[in-house]
Design an enzyme around this catalytic site. Structure first.
Site, PDB file in Angstrom:
ATOM      1  N   ARG A 120       0.815  -1.232   0.000  1.00 43.67           N
ATOM      2  CA  ARG A 120       0.000   0.000   0.000  1.00 43.67           C
ATOM      3  C   ARG A 120       0.842   1.272   0.000  1.00 43.67           C
ATOM      4  O   ARG A 120       0.373   2.334   0.427  1.00 43.67           O
ATOM      5  CB  ARG A 120      -0.986   0.022   1.168  1.00 43.67           C
ATOM      6  N   LYS A 142       2.611  10.894 -11.684  1.00 45.23           N
ATOM      7  CA  LYS A 142       1.729   9.979 -12.412  1.00 45.23           C
ATOM      8  C   LYS A 142       2.465   8.677 -12.655  1.00 45.23           C
ATOM      9  O   LYS A 142       3.548   8.660 -13.247  1.00 45.23           O
ATOM     10  CB  LYS A 142       1.353  10.575 -13.779  1.00 45.23           C
ATOM     11  N   GLU A 184       8.743  16.626 -26.570  1.00 48.36           N
ATOM     12  CA  GLU A 184       8.057  17.066 -25.348  1.00 48.36           C
ATOM     13  C   GLU A 184       8.602  18.427 -24.887  1.00 48.36           C
ATOM     14  O   GLU A 184       7.882  19.211 -24.272  1.00 48.36           O
ATOM     15  CB  GLU A 184       8.191  16.020 -24.230  1.00 48.36           C
ATOM     16  N   LYS A 226       7.073  21.773 -16.630  1.00 49.31           N
ATOM     17  CA  LYS A 226       6.312  20.661 -16.067  1.00 49.31           C
ATOM     18  C   LYS A 226       6.127  20.836 -14.560  1.00 49.31           C
ATOM     19  O   LYS A 226       5.013  20.654 -14.029  1.00 49.31           O
ATOM     20  CB  LYS A 226       7.025  19.344 -16.372  1.00 49.31           C
ATOM     21  N   GLU A 236      -4.651  16.984 -12.032  1.00 53.79           N
ATOM     22  CA  GLU A 236      -5.195  17.170 -13.374  1.00 53.79           C
ATOM     23  C   GLU A 236      -6.678  17.538 -13.367  1.00 53.79           C
ATOM     24  O   GLU A 236      -7.483  16.978 -14.106  1.00 53.79           O
ATOM     25  CB  GLU A 236      -4.992  15.893 -14.212  1.00 53.79           C
ATOM     26  N   ARG A 240      -3.285  21.203 -15.469  1.00 54.08           N
ATOM     27  CA  ARG A 240      -2.373  20.131 -15.866  1.00 54.08           C
ATOM     28  C   ARG A 240      -2.750  19.538 -17.222  1.00 54.08           C
ATOM     29  O   ARG A 240      -1.902  18.961 -17.909  1.00 54.08           O
ATOM     30  CB  ARG A 240      -2.345  19.039 -14.786  1.00 54.08           C
ATOM     31  N   ASN A 244      -1.224  17.906 -22.011  1.00 51.98           N
ATOM     32  CA  ASN A 244      -1.689  16.935 -23.000  1.00 51.98           C
ATOM     33  C   ASN A 244      -1.778  17.515 -24.409  1.00 51.98           C
ATOM     34  O   ASN A 244      -2.303  16.872 -25.304  1.00 51.98           O
ATOM     35  CB  ASN A 244      -3.044  16.372 -22.579  1.00 51.98           C
ATOM     36  N   HIS A 247      -1.441  15.333 -27.431  1.00 51.91           N
ATOM     37  CA  HIS A 247      -1.558  13.950 -26.965  1.00 51.91           C
ATOM     38  C   HIS A 247      -2.874  13.279 -27.370  1.00 51.91           C
ATOM     39  O   HIS A 247      -2.968  12.057 -27.342  1.00 51.91           O
ATOM     40  CB  HIS A 247      -1.381  13.877 -25.441  1.00 51.91           C
ATOM     41  N   HIS A 251      -1.945   9.938 -28.751  1.00 53.60           N
ATOM     42  CA  HIS A 251      -2.317   8.645 -28.169  1.00 53.60           C
ATOM     43  C   HIS A 251      -3.021   7.765 -29.198  1.00 53.60           C
ATOM     44  O   HIS A 251      -2.816   6.544 -29.226  1.00 53.60           O
ATOM     45  CB  HIS A 251      -3.242   8.845 -26.959  1.00 53.60           C
ATOM     46  N   HIS A 264       6.971   7.479 -28.281  1.00 57.18           N
ATOM     47  CA  HIS A 264       5.919   8.356 -27.759  1.00 57.18           C
ATOM     48  C   HIS A 264       6.077   9.796 -28.269  1.00 57.18           C
ATOM     49  O   HIS A 264       5.116  10.412 -28.745  1.00 57.18           O
ATOM     50  CB  HIS A 264       5.931   8.326 -26.226  1.00 57.18           C
TER      51      HIS A 264
END
Lengths: 366, 366
Positions: A120, A142, A184, A226, A236, A240, A244, A247, A251, A264
Site C-alpha cells: 500500500r 503519475k 516534449e 512541467k 489534473e 495540468r 496533454n 496527446h 495517443h 511516444h
C-alpha cells in the site's frame, strides 16, 4: 546544476539536473531520508545497467538488490508489476524498502506504480535515463501501466522523493530517442515558454548533437514548465491538462500502431501538428505561427511515418481517458507560449485537422 | 438504523447499517454525489447477484452494468483486477464511473483496489454482504490483492464514498461464514469494547441465530470500534495496528493452509488464542481473563482445525507485512477491552504460545 522544486498538496520534492549525479546517489538517498531506515532496490533494464552500473554503484558500500525489467512499452503491464512485486516479497522487502527507478519512461512509470501499491505504498526515487523521462514522465507523480484496451488506464498518483537527472546518461541514448524526447520539450515551449521555443529554434544543431550546455538548458527549461504546471494542479483537474497538448491524436496514433512503430515523442509530434491545424481553424494561432511551430517539430525529426486513416485516429480518441462522460477536452495553443482548453471540438474539425497532418506526413516523408 | 462516521485526513464518510438498505441504493448514490455525474458499475459474484439482484435493482430506473468476479480468495489477484479493468475500459468507463462493491471481503478489497487504480482513481461505494465485510473489511479504505508470496501485499489506501450494510443480506449467509465473521467482532470487543464483549457472551445464541436485533447490535458496535480506530490513525502508523490482534499467527495459518482450508475469521480466532497465550506469559491479562476470551472465541466456533507445526507458523510470521526492517510488532490485550503494542516478542515466546494453541485445537476438535 539546476534544482527545480515541485510543490503539490501531497508532496514536495526537487528535480536535480546535473552531470555526474549518478556517482553521488547513496549520500543523496541518505539526505532525503534523514535517519529513517531505508533498504534500496533498483529497478532497471539490462541495457541501462550494462552501460551505467559502475557509476550507479560508485557511492554504495553495499550494492543494492537489482530487479530487471526488459526495455519496451510491451512490458508496461500488470503482469510485470506483479512479477516485480513478487520478487520484492521474496527478497524480504518491507515498508522500509526504497525503490530506485533507473531507466526511461516505462521503467519510471512502472516502478512508481509498484512503489504506490507494494504494501500500500513505499518510497521511491526517479533516476531517469532518457530525455523523455528527464523532461516529462519522471515528474509529477503519475504512475501506471497499460491495459490491452489502452495506455496508462491503470495507475496511481504517487510522487517520488526526488528526481535525479544525470545528463551524462543522455550520451548513450540513441539519437532517435533523443529527438523523440525533444518533442516534449517543444511542447513545453509551445504551451508555456516562448523563450524555450526560441532557444530550440536557434540552437537546434547543438541540441540535436546533445552538446552538454545546450541539452542541459533544454532539460532544465522543460522541467521548469512541467514542475510549475504540476505544482499548480497536482491531480489534473484543470491546468495540468495543458500538458496533454498534442496527446489526443498522439495517443490515437500510438494505439493505431499498437505502440510498436513510433516512439511516444514522435506520436506527440504528429499529434501536435494535428492540434495546430485545429488551432488555425479556430484562429487561436495565426497561420504563420502554426507554420513556425510545425517547422520546429519537423526540424527535430524525422518523425517516423505510419499508416492510419484520419477516421480511425479520430475514432480512437473517443476512448482517451481524459474524456469525462463523453465530453472531449482539447488543448489549443494561443499564439506561442500559452494555451486554452476547449471542450467543443467537433469530430468534423478533428477529422479535417488530422487529414491535413496526414497529408503533410505523406509530403514530408516521400 | 445506525449511521457511524469515519473521519480521516483524506476522507469522511458514513457507514450505514440497516435492514432494507439495498432497495434505496440509487437515491443514496445521488445524495452522495450531489449533482456530480456518475455512471454506476456493479462488481459482484454470481451467487450474491442471484440471491439479491432484485432488491439491488429496485431503485434503479436503468439497471447498471454488472461485472462478475467468482467468489473465493484465489480470485483476489492482479489478474482479476486487470480483467475487470479491461472490462470497464471496453464498456467505456471513464473518470465519472462509480464502482459498487457488492459482496464479501474479496469483492470489497478488490473492487476498492480497482477503483483506486482505474484511471488513477475513481469513486466507489461498499455494499458488503458478509458479516466479516460489514464489520471489518469494508471500512477504513484498505484495498488490495494477494501475491503468491502473501496476502494483501499489493494495494492502496482508497476510501469508499459510503459503506451501506444491509443486515437483511446476512440472512442468506452460510452459518460458517457468519460464525467466522463474528470472530472479528469478538476481536473488536477484546481490543476496545468490553461492553460488546459482554454482550456477545450473554447473547451468543441469539447472535449465532442471526436474530435481527442482536446481530444489528453486534454489527453496529463492531463498526464503531473499527471506525473509531481508523479515524484516529488512517495509515496504520500506530493505533490502527491494534486491529491486527490475532492476525500475526492468523495470517500465518492462512498462508500455511494456502488460504483454502479456513475462513479468515477462523484463522483470526486461532491466532487470537495464540496471542492470548503470549499475553498470559507477559501478564498483560490474567489467566482467568484469557480463559474467558478463549472460551468466547470457541463459543462462536467450531473453528476448523488445520495441520501445521508451530515452527512453520512462526517462520511464516517473519514475512508479515507489518514488520518494519525486521522488527516484529505484536498486539497484546490489556485485560478485556484495551491493548498494548509490543515489539520485543521473541521467537521462543511465539513458539510456545502457538504450541499451546495447537494443543488446545487438538483437544477441542478431538
Amino acid at each position: 546544476m539546476s534544482v527545480i522544486p515541485v510543490k503539490t498538496p501531497s508532496a514536495t520534492y526537487d528535480v536535480t539536473i546535473a552531470s555526474g549525479l549518478l556517482r553521488t546517489l547513496r549520500p543523496r538517498l541518505e539526505k532525503l531520508n534523514q535517519g529513517k531506515p531505508f533498504v534500496p532496490f533498483v529497478v532497471t533494464s539490462p541495457e541501462i545497467w550494462g552501460l551505467w552500473s559502475e557509476q550507479f554503484l560508485a557511492s554504495f558500500k553495499e550494492p543494492p538488490a537489482v530487479l530487471f525489467l526488459p526495455a519496451g512499452e510491451r512490458y508496461k503491464r500488470m503482469a510485470s508489476v506483479e512479477d516485480l512485486a513478487q520478487q520484492l516479497a521474496e527478497a524480504g522487502a518491507d515498508r522500509d524498502s526504497l525503490l530506485i527507478a533507473f531507466g526511461g519512461g516505462v521503467i519510471g512509470d512502472l516502478t512508481g506504480f509498484l512503489a504506490a501499491i507494494y504494501m500500500r505504498g513505499i518510497r521511491y526515487v526517479q533516476v531517469p535515463t532518457t530525455l523523455l523521462a528527464q523532461v516529462d514522465s519522471s515528474i509529477g507523480g503519475k504512475t501506471g501501466a497499460n491495459l490491452a484496451a489502452g495506455k496508462n488506464l491503470i495507475g496511481s498518483f504517487h510522487h517520488p522523493q526526488a528526481v535525479l537527472a544525470d545528463t551524462d546518461v543522455l550520451g548513450t541514448l540513441p539519437a532517435t530517442e533523443l529527438r523523440a524526447g525533444l518533442q516534449e520539450s517543444i511542447k513545453a515551449g509551445i504551451i508555456r515558454d516562448a523563450k524555450l521555443f526560441s532557444y530550440m529554434e536557434k540552437n537546434a544543431s547543438a541540441i540535436l548533437a546533445a552538446e552538454p550546455k545546450a541539452i542541459t538548458h533544454v532539460v532544465a527549461a522543460s522541467v521548469r514548465v512541467k514542475a510549475d504546471v504540476v505544482s499548480k494542479d497536482e491531480k489534473e483537474s484543470g491546468l495540468r491538462m495543458i500538458l496533454n497538448f498534442g496527446h489526443t491524436i498522439g495517443h490515437a496514433i500510438e494505439a493505431a500502431t499498437n505502440y510498436k512503430q513510433l516512439l511516444h515523442g514522435e506520436a506527440v509530434g504528429w499529434g501536435s501538428i494535428a492540434a495546430l491545424n485545429v488551432a488555425v481553424g479556430r484562429k487561436t494561432v495565426t497561420p504563420a505561427q502554426a507554420e513556425r511551430m510545425t517547422n520546429l517539430i519537423l526540424r527535430y525529426g524525422p518523425l517516423s511515418p505510419f499508416k492510419a486513416t484520419a477516421q480511425k485516429l479520430v475514432d480512437l480518441t473517443a476512448r482517451d481517458k481524459k474524456n469525462r462522460s463523453g465530453v472531449r477536452s482539447f488543448i489549443l495553443p494561443k499564439g506561442i507560449g500559452a494555451t486554452q482548453i476547449v471542450r467543443d471540438v467537433t469530430e468534423a474539425e478533428l477529422l479535417a485537422a488530422t487529414e491535413k497532418m496526414l497529408t503533410l506526413m505523406r509530403q514530408s516523408t516521400r
